[in-house]
Write a protein that holds these residues in place. Structure first.
Motif, PDB file in Angstrom:
ATOM      1  N   SER A 225       1.982   2.338   9.448  1.00 59.25           N
ATOM      2  CA  SER A 225       2.053   2.463   8.005  1.00 59.25           C
ATOM      3  C   SER A 225       2.869   3.622   7.483  1.00 59.25           C
ATOM      4  O   SER A 225       2.495   4.288   6.523  1.00 59.25           O
TER       5      SER A 225
ATOM      6  N   ARG B  20      -1.666   5.683   9.367  1.00 57.86           N
ATOM      7  CA  ARG B  20      -3.028   5.310   9.752  1.00 57.86           C
ATOM      8  C   ARG B  20      -3.002   4.425  10.989  1.00 57.86           C
ATOM      9  O   ARG B  20      -2.009   3.796  11.317  1.00 57.86           O
TER      10      ARG B  20
ATOM     11  N   LYS C 213       9.380  -4.665   8.625  1.00 55.36           N
ATOM     12  CA  LYS C 213       8.958  -5.637   7.601  1.00 55.36           C
ATOM     13  C   LYS C 213      10.048  -5.827   6.549  1.00 55.36           C
ATOM     14  O   LYS C 213       9.824  -5.701   5.366  1.00 55.36           O
TER      15      LYS C 213
ATOM     16  N   THR D 154       7.018  -7.413   0.502  1.00 57.23           N
ATOM     17  CA  THR D 154       5.888  -7.779   1.358  1.00 57.23           C
ATOM     18  C   THR D 154       4.634  -7.826   0.502  1.00 57.23           C
ATOM     19  O   THR D 154       4.356  -6.871  -0.222  1.00 57.23           O
TER      20      THR D 154
ATOM     21  N   GLY E  25     -10.418  -4.848  11.655  1.00 52.25           N
ATOM     22  CA  GLY E  25     -10.313  -5.464  10.334  1.00 52.25           C
ATOM     23  C   GLY E  25      -8.855  -5.718  10.013  1.00 52.25           C
ATOM     24  O   GLY E  25      -8.301  -5.126   9.097  1.00 52.25           O
ATOM     25  N   GLU E  26      -8.251  -6.642  10.771  1.00 53.82           N
ATOM     26  CA  GLU E  26      -6.803  -6.851  10.629  1.00 53.82           C
ATOM     27  C   GLU E  26      -6.508  -8.128   9.873  1.00 53.82           C
ATOM     28  O   GLU E  26      -7.119  -9.171  10.138  1.00 53.82           O
TER      29      GLU E  26
ATOM     30  N   SER F  50       5.496   3.270   5.923  1.00 50.47           N
ATOM     31  CA  SER F  50       6.006   2.867   4.606  1.00 50.47           C
ATOM     32  C   SER F  50       5.010   3.231   3.505  1.00 50.47           C
ATOM     33  O   SER F  50       5.392   3.789   2.471  1.00 50.47           O
ATOM     34  N   SER F  51       3.741   2.954   3.728  1.00 43.06           N
ATOM     35  CA  SER F  51       2.762   3.274   2.684  1.00 43.06           C
ATOM     36  C   SER F  51       2.581   4.781   2.556  1.00 43.06           C
ATOM     37  O   SER F  51       2.319   5.282   1.457  1.00 43.06           O
TER      38      SER F  51
ATOM     39  N   GLY G  10       3.563  -0.272  12.896  1.00 47.57           N
ATOM     40  CA  GLY G  10       2.211  -0.684  12.505  1.00 47.57           C
ATOM     41  C   GLY G  10       1.319   0.505  12.190  1.00 47.57           C
ATOM     42  O   GLY G  10       0.103   0.392  12.163  1.00 47.57           O
TER      43      GLY G  10
ATOM     44  N   GLY H  90      -2.508  -2.917  13.032  1.00 53.98           N
ATOM     45  CA  GLY H  90      -1.521  -3.165  11.985  1.00 53.98           C
ATOM     46  C   GLY H  90      -1.187  -4.649  11.922  1.00 53.98           C
ATOM     47  O   GLY H  90      -1.931  -5.490  12.429  1.00 53.98           O
ATOM     48  N   ALA H  91      -0.049  -4.934  11.326  1.00 51.69           N
ATOM     49  CA  ALA H  91       0.298  -6.333  11.073  1.00 51.69           C
ATOM     50  C   ALA H  91       0.575  -7.131  12.345  1.00 51.69           C
ATOM     51  O   ALA H  91       0.477  -8.352  12.359  1.00 51.69           O
TER      52      ALA H  91
ATOM     53  N   GLY I 173      -1.807  -5.914   1.600  1.00 53.22           N
ATOM     54  CA  GLY I 173      -3.120  -5.638   1.008  1.00 53.22           C
ATOM     55  C   GLY I 173      -3.178  -4.178   0.605  1.00 53.22           C
ATOM     56  O   GLY I 173      -2.140  -3.523   0.446  1.00 53.22           O
ATOM     57  N   GLY I 174      -4.385  -3.626   0.462  1.00 54.78           N
ATOM     58  CA  GLY I 174      -4.503  -2.264  -0.056  1.00 54.78           C
ATOM     59  C   GLY I 174      -5.015  -1.237   0.936  1.00 54.78           C
ATOM     60  O   GLY I 174      -5.278  -0.095   0.565  1.00 54.78           O
TER      61      GLY I 174
ATOM     62  N   TYR J 269       4.661 -12.293   7.811  1.00 54.26           N
ATOM     63  CA  TYR J 269       3.485 -11.658   7.200  1.00 54.26           C
ATOM     64  C   TYR J 269       3.086 -12.419   5.933  1.00 54.26           C
ATOM     65  O   TYR J 269       1.917 -12.797   5.746  1.00 54.26           O
TER      66      TYR J 269
ATOM     67  N   ASP K 100      -3.609   0.444   3.539  1.00 56.26           N
ATOM     68  CA  ASP K 100      -2.806   1.576   4.001  1.00 56.26           C
ATOM     69  C   ASP K 100      -2.747   2.695   2.974  1.00 56.26           C
ATOM     70  O   ASP K 100      -2.880   3.883   3.296  1.00 56.26           O
ATOM     71  N   GLN K 101      -2.557   2.300   1.720  1.00 54.63           N
ATOM     72  CA  GLN K 101      -2.455   3.296   0.654  1.00 54.63           C
ATOM     73  C   GLN K 101      -3.812   3.972   0.456  1.00 54.63           C
ATOM     74  O   GLN K 101      -3.877   5.183   0.220  1.00 54.63           O
TER      75      GLN K 101
HETATM   76  P1  NG1 Z   1       1.353  -2.556   8.522  1.00 53.91           P
HETATM   77  O1  NG1 Z   1       0.725  -2.459   9.833  1.00 53.91           O
HETATM   78  O2  NG1 Z   1       1.659  -1.225   7.928  1.00 53.91           O
HETATM   79  O3  NG1 Z   1       2.494  -3.477   8.501  1.00 53.91           O
HETATM   80  C1  NG1 Z   1       0.205  -4.441   6.970  1.00 53.91           C
HETATM   81  C2  NG1 Z   1      -0.239  -4.338   5.509  1.00 53.91           C
HETATM   82  C3  NG1 Z   1      -1.743  -4.062   5.386  1.00 53.91           C
HETATM   83  C4  NG1 Z   1      -2.563  -5.022   6.242  1.00 53.91           C
HETATM   84  C5  NG1 Z   1      -2.006  -5.026   7.683  1.00 53.91           C
HETATM   85  C6  NG1 Z   1      -2.702  -6.025   8.570  1.00 53.91           C
HETATM   86  C7  NG1 Z   1       1.476  -3.424   4.006  1.00 53.91           C
HETATM   87  C8  NG1 Z   1       1.996  -2.196   3.346  1.00 53.91           C
HETATM   88  N1  NG1 Z   1       0.443  -3.246   4.833  1.00 53.91           N
HETATM   89  O4  NG1 Z   1       0.196  -3.154   7.527  1.00 53.91           O
HETATM   90  O5  NG1 Z   1      -2.124  -4.153   4.022  1.00 53.91           O
HETATM   91  O6  NG1 Z   1      -2.592  -6.314   5.697  1.00 53.91           O
HETATM   92  O7  NG1 Z   1      -0.613  -5.336   7.696  1.00 53.91           O
HETATM   93  O8  NG1 Z   1      -4.059  -5.775   8.654  1.00 53.91           O
HETATM   94  O9  NG1 Z   1       1.995  -4.504   3.807  1.00 53.91           O
END
Ligand code: NG1
Length: 398
Positions: free
Chosen positions: A126, A26, A215, A165, A31-32, A128-129, A124, A343-344, A168-169, A223, A171-172
């Protein structure tokens, strides 16, 4: 697909795979670092996916191989409580999902699986998700079980914390729930997706900074520290029941009148916590404004919100880097309506918004001014692309 099937045969021998599972990465539009504060976010799924070819096994063993040689094959037994591989091992994403499905929907059967990812790792986006979602669907498919999509997304989001890590929710939820041509406003607790059509003329350019935001080490710690700051800042208000009666969550804070939100921000004496808090509540408001801007096809307004988001992530949340700031500047100078890290942070990608006519200029400017002076493959396809809002994960019986 036949390439992948050949690799499956080489890796595991006959018979061939029974399912093809795919799950997209994604790009978060805005909304980060607020999904874990329970505030809505607005991502799209990208057309790049993790694909998994799967064959059920008669026992409770999982064997996984990855087309990317950086990720060696892994084998483990399914139990209700699976010991992790060492921190940072890719097999932990598989274990995270398998353990969750076993605990919630099990007992499940074993499988042989070959993973192929078209998503850049630690960018960033995702990957992993997407792998966790694909594995969750795999475990269900081989066991001939089904689960409601939102329930599964919510469960697998918590399950992914197995890797260390405290994500949040977002990505899934988007990997499983995305719809072609639309962004999704994702609300949490309970998880709910509202689809917002992306105007036809809008183009989102995704560009990697080439800085890996892996990560598993320092970035994981950074993070988790941000998340702790966000929680600590809220705890100050929740603890002050005289000044802030009825405030228990960030959702309560953002529903206050603007002057009270400003007062809440100023009431936090600790400089770092005040800035983290300010980012979260203002970013929350930007997401709602961005949803409205998208609904009325207001490219300029959406772009301005993206730029404000970047400034806030850079200055208040401190998750940007010089490389990401440079890329945002290049995109804006080339005519983008808005640009931000996505992303993060700590590396990874930027996303820039432009209209159909300007997108090629943004791509060219990034190519010439960012990538030309760095060592990159001739084919930038995986690092710099215009994304189409894509559909969510799928399972096909072969
Ligand atoms: P990424 O960009 O995949 O590292 C992480 C978190 C999200 C969200 C974003 C920042 C995981 C799997 N994903 O995403 O939930 O908090 O950072 O908005 O940890």
């Amino acid at each position: 697909m036949s390439d992948l099937a050949n690799r499956f045969a080489t890796q595991f021998g006959p018979p061939g795979p029974a399912y093809l599972i795919s799950a997209p990465g994604r790009v978060n539009l805005i909304g980060e670092h607020i999904d874990y504060a329970g505030l809505p976010v607005l991502p799209v799924a990208v057309q790049r996916q993790v694909r998994v070819l799967v064959r059920p096994r008669a026992d409770r063993t999982v064997r996984v191989a990855n087309c990317d040689p950086a990720f060696p094959p892994r084998t483990f037994a399914i139990t209700n409580d699976i010991d992790p591989f060492p921190v940072g091992d890719w097999g932990n994403y598989i274990k995270a999902a398998v353990q969750h499905v076993e605990q919630r929907y099990g007992p499940i059967g074993g499988f042989d699986a070959l993973v192929d990812s078209a998503l850049p790792v630690a960018a960033g986006l995702s990957s992993s998700s997407a792998l966790v979602i694909a594995t969750g669907l795999t475990a269900l498919a081989v066991s001939r079980r089904d689960a409601p999509a939102l329930e599964l997304a919510e469960g697998l989001a918590l399950a992914e914390q197995y890797v260390g890590t405290r994500g949040g929710g977002m990505d899934q939820a988007i990997s499983l729930g995305a719809r072609e041509g639309a962004a999704a406003k994702i609300e949490f607790a309970p998880l709910h997706l509202t689809y917002v059509p992306v105007p036809h003329e809008w183009r989102f350019v995704v560009a990697s900074s080439l800085v890996a935001a892996e990560k598993s080490g320092a970035v994981q710690e950074a993070y988790n520290n941000r998340r702790r700051d966000v929680e600590s800042a809220l705890a100050l208000l929740v603890g002050d029941v005289v000044r802030w009666p009825g405030i228990e969550s960030y959702r309560d804070v953002v529903s206050l009148p603007a002057v009270e939100i400003d007062a809440a921000i100023s009431s936090i004496a600790d400089e770092t916590l005040r800035r983290r808090f300010r980012h979260v509540v203002r970013e929350g408001a930007r997401v709602l404004a961005a949803e409205q801007a998208m609904r009325r096809s207001d490219l300029e307004a959406f772009g301005e919100l993206m730029c404000a988001s970047h400034v806030s992530l850079r200055d208040d949340f401190e998750v940007s880097r010089a490389e990401l700031n440079e890329m945002v500047d290049i995109a804006m100078e080339a005519g983008a309506a808005g640009a931000r890290l996505t992303g993060a942070g700590f590396g990874g990608c930027i996303v820039a918004l432009s209209d159909r006519g300007t997108a090629p200029d943004v791509v060219t400017a990034l190519r010439k001014r960012y990538y030309a002076s760095r060592s990159v493959p001739d084919d930038l396809d995986n690092l710099l692309f215009v994304t189409e809002p894509s559909g969510g994960a799928s399972v096909s019986a072969l």
